[in-house]
Design an enzyme around this catalytic site. Structure first.
Site, short mmCIF file in Angstrom:
data_model
loop_
_atom_site.label_atom_id
_atom_site.label_comp_id
_atom_site.label_asym_id
_atom_site.label_seq_id
_atom_site.Cartn_x
_atom_site.Cartn_y
_atom_site.Cartn_z
N ASN A 100 7.02 6.04 0.05
CA ASN A 100 6.40 4.78 0.48
C ASN A 100 6.83 3.71 -0.52
O ASN A 100 6.33 3.68 -1.64
CB ASN A 100 4.88 4.95 0.50
CG ASN A 100 4.13 3.66 0.70
OD1 ASN A 100 4.71 2.64 1.09
ND2 ASN A 100 2.83 3.68 0.45
N LYS B 254 6.26 0.61 -0.42
CA LYS B 254 5.31 -0.51 -0.53
C LYS B 254 6.10 -1.83 -0.47
O LYS B 254 7.10 -1.89 0.23
CB LYS B 254 4.46 -0.36 -1.79
CG LYS B 254 3.84 1.04 -1.89
CD LYS B 254 2.80 1.20 -2.94
CE LYS B 254 2.27 2.63 -2.91
NZ LYS B 254 1.19 2.86 -3.85
N HIS C 39 -3.23 3.30 4.92
CA HIS C 39 -3.05 3.44 3.47
C HIS C 39 -4.19 2.71 2.75
O HIS C 39 -4.66 1.66 3.21
CB HIS C 39 -1.70 2.87 3.04
CG HIS C 39 -1.36 3.20 1.62
ND1 HIS C 39 -1.90 2.51 0.57
CD2 HIS C 39 -0.58 4.16 1.10
CE1 HIS C 39 -1.45 3.05 -0.56
NE2 HIS C 39 -0.64 4.04 -0.27
N GLU D 68 -4.28 0.87 0.26
CA GLU D 68 -4.03 -0.53 -0.10
C GLU D 68 -4.27 -1.45 1.09
O GLU D 68 -4.76 -2.58 0.93
CB GLU D 68 -2.60 -0.67 -0.66
CG GLU D 68 -2.51 -0.07 -2.05
CD GLU D 68 -1.14 0.46 -2.45
OE1 GLU D 68 -0.14 0.13 -1.79
OE2 GLU D 68 -1.09 1.22 -3.44
N GLU E 212 -4.91 10.94 -0.22
CA GLU E 212 -4.52 10.12 -1.36
C GLU E 212 -5.76 9.58 -2.05
O GLU E 212 -6.29 8.53 -1.66
CB GLU E 212 -3.66 8.94 -0.88
CG GLU E 212 -2.35 9.35 -0.25
CD GLU E 212 -1.30 8.26 -0.39
OE1 GLU E 212 -0.25 8.53 -0.94
OE2 GLU E 212 -1.58 7.12 0.00
N GLY F 103 -0.77 5.17 -8.13
CA GLY F 103 -0.14 4.22 -9.04
C GLY F 103 -0.75 4.19 -10.43
O GLY F 103 -0.49 3.28 -11.21
N SER G 285 0.45 9.51 -7.61
CA SER G 285 1.14 9.82 -8.86
C SER G 285 1.92 11.13 -8.82
O SER G 285 2.00 11.84 -9.83
CB SER G 285 0.16 9.80 -10.04
OG SER G 285 -0.39 8.49 -10.19
P1 PGA Z 1 2.06 6.51 -6.19
O1 PGA Z 1 1.65 5.98 -4.73
O2 PGA Z 1 2.95 7.73 -5.97
O3 PGA Z 1 2.81 5.37 -6.82
O4 PGA Z 1 0.81 6.87 -6.90
C1 PGA Z 1 1.35 6.85 -3.69
C2 PGA Z 1 1.00 6.09 -2.44
O5 PGA Z 1 0.31 5.07 -2.52
O6 PGA Z 1 1.39 6.49 -1.32
#
Ligand code: PGA
Length: 249
Positions: free
Chosen positions: A11, A13, A95, A97, A165, A171, A210
């Site tokens: 992803n 983003k 997601h 976010e 997640e 992140g 992560s």
């Molecule tokens: P990350 O993000 O691997 O940077 O923690 C995962 C995601 O949001 O899908």
């Protein structure tokens, strides 16, 4: 064939550029070499079509969101048919976010997932608890509620995939422990089988938050972890390829 082939989905983003699509070359090579693993990258909308060209079929290219309607007065939104025309094979819905920034509700996520599945896309529905919910011990209940509200009741086309997640792991570098992941993926599987019968055993459950080269193998070894949704470590081939290789075992 194994019941659930591993899926490693990146992803991007709101990152990437035409120049960054050069990263897809080595990822495609790794995907071909790994065999037995499905590899996908979800770049921003504007990069989907050129990414499809660069990926050459070895990597499925997808989107990070879609609209629930086929067309209409929805400024700034993108419909499933448009994604398919650009060559997308999958879409991420719900997601955390987007749930936070765009205030997407479970019902909206479900409507988007239904539209994406109707369009024949592989549809990743994301769920996950916050740090406060985990500390309060309500993480399993919270995720189960999100599943109840966000997953479609039924679908004929496409493929439904669930991504667990935890918000506190995204992140942050704070990856969930294998024990945390095992507990939640088992609970998700139980929900899926309770709701969809044997079909629930065929739904892939990804872990996200992560995931990196140095923790991927340990996560993939956990029961009911059928792959990963990878953010930061999907942006470069150097970081992503070892995760694909770990999924191949
Ligand atoms: P990350 O993000 O691997 O940077 O923690 C995962 C995601 O949001 O899908």
């Amino acid at each position: 064939m194994h019941l659930r082939r591993k899926l490693v989905a990146g992803n991007w983003k709101m990152n990437g550029s035409l120049a960054a699509l050069a990263e897809l070359g080595p990822v495609a090579d790794a995907a071909r070499a790994a065999g037995g693993v499905d590899v996908a990258i979800c770049p921003p909308f504007t990069l989907i079509a050129p990414a499809v060209t660069r990926a050459g079929g070895a990597i499925a290219i997808g989107a990070q969101d879609c609209h629930a309607h086929e067309s209409g007065a929805h400024t700034g939104c993108v419909a499933v048919g448009m994604l398919k025309e650009a060559g997308a094979k999958l879409v991420i819905t719900g997601h955390s976010e987007r749930r936070a920034d765009q205030h997407e509700t479970d019902a909206e996520v479900r409507a988007k997932a239904e539209a994406a599945l109707r369009g024949g896309l592989l549809t990743i529905v994301c769920v996950g608890e916050t740090d406060a919910e985990r500390r309060a011990g309500s993480h399993v209940g919270r995720v189960t509620t999100m599943l109840a509200g966000s997953l479609p009741e039924d679908w004929e086309e496409g493929e439904l995939v669930v991504a667990y997640e935890p918000v506190w792991a995204i992140g942050t570098g704070n990856v969930a422990t294998p024990a945390d992941v095992a507990e939640m993926h088992k609970a998700i599987r139980t929900h899926l089988v309770g709701r969809f019968g044997d079909r629930g055993n065929r739904i892939r459950i990804l872990y996200g938050g992560s995931v990196k080269a140095d923790n991927a193998a340990e996560l993939f070894a956990v029961a009911d972890v059928d792959g990963a949704l990878v953010g930061g470590a999907s942006l470069t081939a150097a970081a992503f390829v070892p995760i694909v290789e770990a999924a191949a075992g």
